[in-house]
Design a protein around this motif. Structure first.
Motif, PDB file in Angstrom:
ATOM      1  N   TYR A 171       1.007  -1.247  -0.261  1.00 43.21           N
ATOM      2  CA  TYR A 171       0.138   0.012  -0.079  1.00 43.21           C
ATOM      3  C   TYR A 171       0.701   1.301  -0.068  1.00 43.21           C
ATOM      4  N   THR A 172       0.978   1.706  -0.832  1.00 45.16           N
ATOM      5  CA  THR A 172       0.878   3.540  -1.419  1.00 45.16           C
ATOM      6  C   THR A 172       0.524   4.014  -0.911  1.00 45.16           C
ATOM      7  N   SER A 173       0.762   5.760  -0.461  1.00 41.04           N
ATOM      8  CA  SER A 173      -0.282   6.338  -0.546  1.00 41.04           C
ATOM      9  C   SER A 173      -0.870   7.492  -1.663  1.00 41.04           C
ATOM     10  N   GLY A 174      -1.836   7.704  -2.423  1.00 35.45           N
ATOM     11  CA  GLY A 174      -2.347   7.978  -3.208  1.00 35.45           C
ATOM     12  C   GLY A 174      -3.054   9.977  -3.390  1.00 35.45           C
ATOM     13  N   THR A 175      -3.109  10.673  -4.368  1.00 31.72           N
ATOM     14  CA  THR A 175      -3.408  11.634  -4.061  1.00 31.72           C
ATOM     15  C   THR A 175      -4.291  11.928  -3.784  1.00 31.72           C
ATOM     16  N   GLU A 425       8.324   8.649   4.172  1.00 30.02           N
ATOM     17  CA  GLU A 425       7.176   8.226   4.370  1.00 30.02           C
ATOM     18  C   GLU A 425       6.818   9.521   3.793  1.00 30.02           C
ATOM     19  N   ASN A 426       5.527   8.504   2.311  1.00 33.27           N
ATOM     20  CA  ASN A 426       4.571   9.455   1.607  1.00 33.27           C
ATOM     21  C   ASN A 426       3.515   9.314   2.460  1.00 33.27           C
ATOM     22  N   ILE A 427       2.765  11.143   2.439  1.00 34.04           N
ATOM     23  CA  ILE A 427       1.507  11.083   3.322  1.00 34.04           C
ATOM     24  C   ILE A 427       0.805  11.866   2.518  1.00 34.04           C
ATOM     25  N   SER A 428      -0.160  11.323   2.000  1.00 33.16           N
ATOM     26  CA  SER A 428      -1.750  11.603   1.055  1.00 33.16           C
ATOM     27  C   SER A 428      -2.056  13.135   1.776  1.00 33.16           C
ATOM     28  N   SER A 429      -2.638  14.191   0.872  1.00 31.83           N
ATOM     29  CA  SER A 429      -2.524  15.067   1.875  1.00 31.83           C
ATOM     30  C   SER A 429      -4.345  15.532   1.955  1.00 31.83           C
ATOM     31  N   ALA A 430      -4.546  14.469   0.877  1.00 32.52           N
ATOM     32  CA  ALA A 430      -6.091  14.670   1.424  1.00 32.52           C
ATOM     33  C   ALA A 430      -7.116  13.578   2.206  1.00 32.52           C
ATOM     34  N   GLU A 431      -5.704  12.857   2.815  1.00 32.78           N
ATOM     35  CA  GLU A 431      -6.265  11.901   4.317  1.00 32.78           C
ATOM     36  C   GLU A 431      -6.234  11.992   5.054  1.00 32.78           C
ATOM     37  N   VAL A 432      -5.304  13.383   5.335  1.00 33.37           N
ATOM     38  CA  VAL A 432      -5.286  14.362   6.542  1.00 33.37           C
ATOM     39  C   VAL A 432      -6.265  14.712   6.532  1.00 33.37           C
TER      40      VAL A 432
END
Length: 538
Positions: A171-175, A425-432
């Motif tokens: 699993y990799t962070s999406g946009t 770590e790749n963090i999705s802005s949309a998730e936050v």
């Protein structure tokens, strides 16, 4: 070296060739607490894998099943992974730093039949299984507790060739919020491993002699695919040092007789911050591979420790990587490499047209014109539309902005995607954003990346508060806590910025580049630093 039906088959072949060679090792300081041997040979690992394979088969685990593994970055993960791979099972490595809801989503989305974990992780994983609403089998340490398997209502797609079977879902962070599940086949895992044999002579592995240390987690492609794969194909030892520790780093290297290591940019200032010693120039390490080293620190590190830092570029979707393969390495820039045989790359504009050397555009990659997707991920699980969009015009679109020099060296410029890259770590802005938007104290929110001297980037939440609540540090801390209860520890905002309005377009899209038109300044009115609240606590 030819492709086998599976990574397991490739391992079995190599285990006979390098039977007495060390395969997995851990530093002395971890061996006792992990209850594992300091070193395991290829031959002994083969025996363990065969035993586990028989035990899983006896419990009914079979081709097409998906099993989640939570063994952190310990040797046990490798044994279970290879055993399940030999049965045609697809694994889902779990990042147990994630919150319960995040892990439950991955278990449900991937249609796992079972979860196998360390005893210390059983309470967490039990909560996650419960949150899925499914009766997933949960077993500690091994297959013994998997008598009753939950099966998905729909059968997985049939695979005619074993080599095309899914080996793992990462699993990799999406946009756009939820992480995407990258499906990796046996072709992918083997081609990514064999790619290491194409390194130029001065960077190549000495077959049967290297000892490579990687502090990155096994739920990432870097460790699980590249480092493990390179150990298998070159008869090398994979030194598993657990979570990165600057204070233990050089002791671990000496203790495990490391000859090369993997790094992230965040590690470089941390290691430079350690007291200088006489052994700085005598670690025994010949070379290191990684990404994101600050150009202002690159030369300083190499002069102090005498170790060349070879910058690379890669993604979960690509498996293979680019690397800065020759001099001049342009260490005062963000040069990220050239493709080796089996990977093609170019820089294109928004219309897919290649731009002249020196101009900025999106980095796109493929295997070849005849078979562009060979050796790449087979797709985003359950999202064929996103998969095809990523492969527009027959090239995989990385979302990274780069330039290309006249001699073929690519240099990283910026990220096109809506991603915050914090400590690797790749963090999705949309998730936050989605989490904070659910808070009653928030009217509107936009999340973006801001520079961070230690961690590359940090998460900033630009917030219009709801009602007349005081816009002070207490509110900033409340918002951080709200996010921290629902997200992994590294995802909540490290900065909270209170505003009256957000810059938007005519279609009501936030223009994040206009939030700080004069650049980010840490002393701006309404801005609160809550980075000290982001602590890892297992």
């Amino acid at each position: 070296m030819e492709l086998q039906n599976s990574l397991y088959d490739l391992f079995c072949l190599q285990a006979q060739t390098f039977k007495k060679n060390p395969f997995l090792a851990v530093p002395r300081r971890l061996a006792d607490s992990w209850e594992t041997e300091r070193e395991t040979s290829f031959g002994d690992a083969f025996t363990r894998v065969q035993t586990l394979k028989s035990q899983y088969a006896a419990q009914g685990i079979t081709e097409g099943d998906r099993v989640a593994l939570a063994f952190e970055s310990r040797p046990e993960f490798v044994y279970h992974y290879l055993a399940l791979n030999g049965l045609g099972v697809c694994i889902v490595p779990l990042n147990t730093d994630l919150a319960v809801d995040e892990l439950a989503y991955q278990l449900g989305h991937s249609d796992c039949s079972a979860v196998v974990c360390l005893p210390s992780l059983q309470p967490l994983l039990a909560q996650c299984v419960s949150a899925t609403g499914r009766e997933l089998a949960l077993s500690i340490n091994g297959p013994e507790g998997l008598e009753s398997l939950w099966r998905p209502r729909h059968a997985h797609e049939p695979v005619t060739r074993p080599v095309d079977r899914p080996a793992a879902i990462l699993y990799t962070s999406g946009t756009t919020g939820r992480p995407k599940g990258c499906v990796l086949t046996n072709v992918y895992t083997q081609e990514a491993a064999l790619y290491n044999l194409r390194l130029p002579p001065h960077l190549a592995f000495e077959v049967g002699a290297e000892r490579q240390m990687n502090p990155l987690p096994l739920y990432h492609m870097n460790a699980m695919v590249n480092t493990l794969g390179s150990a298998i194909v070159t008869g090398s030892c994979y030194v598993m040092s657990g979570r990165f520790s600057a204070t233990n780093w050089w002791n671990d290297i000496a203790d495990a007789r490391v000859t090369r290591f993997k790094y992230l940019g965040i590690m470089v200032p941390a290691l430079l911050g350690q007291p200088e010693t006489e052994r700085d120039q005598h670690s025994g390490v010949k070379v290191a591979f990684g990404a994101g080293v600050d150009p202002t620190l690159h030369e300083r590190f190499e002069q102090r420790f005498g170790i060349p830092l070879i910058e690379v570029w890669g993604m979960t979707e690509t498996g293979r990587f680019m690397c800065v393969d020759r001099e001049p390495r342009q260490i005062h820039t963000r040069a990220c490499g050239r493709p080796l045989q089996g990977l093609q790359a170019r820089v294109v504009d928004d219309h897919g047209q290649e731009v002249p050397d020196g101009e900025t555009g999106e980095l796109v990659v493929r295997h070849s014109a005849e078979n562009p997707r060979y050796g790449f991920f087979s797709g985003y699980l359950g999202d064929p539309q996103a998969t095809e969009k990523a492969w527009e015009d027959g090239w995989f679109h990385s979302g990274d902005l780069c330039t290309r020099s006249h001699d073929g060296l690519f240099t990283f410029v910026d990220r096109k995607k809506n991603i915050v890259r914090r400590s690797g770590e790749n963090i999705s802005s949309a998730e936050v954003e989605a989490v904070l938007a659910a808070c009653p104290l928030v009217k509107q929110v936009a999340v973006t990346a801001v520079p961070d001297a230690l961690r590359d980037e940090e998460v900033l939440a630009c917030v219009i508060p709801a009602g007349d609540v005081p816009r002070d540090r207490d509110l900033a801390l409340s918002l951080h806590r709200f996010a921290a209860e629902r997200l992994a520890y590294y995802k909540p905002p490290g900065w909270v910025y209170f505003v009256n309005e957000l810059p938007i377009t005519g279609t009501q899209k936030v223009q994040k580049h206009r939030i700080f038109p004069q650049g980010f300044q840490p002393d701006m009115p309404g801005l609160y630093d809550v980075r000290d609240q982001k602590r890892w606590n297992k």
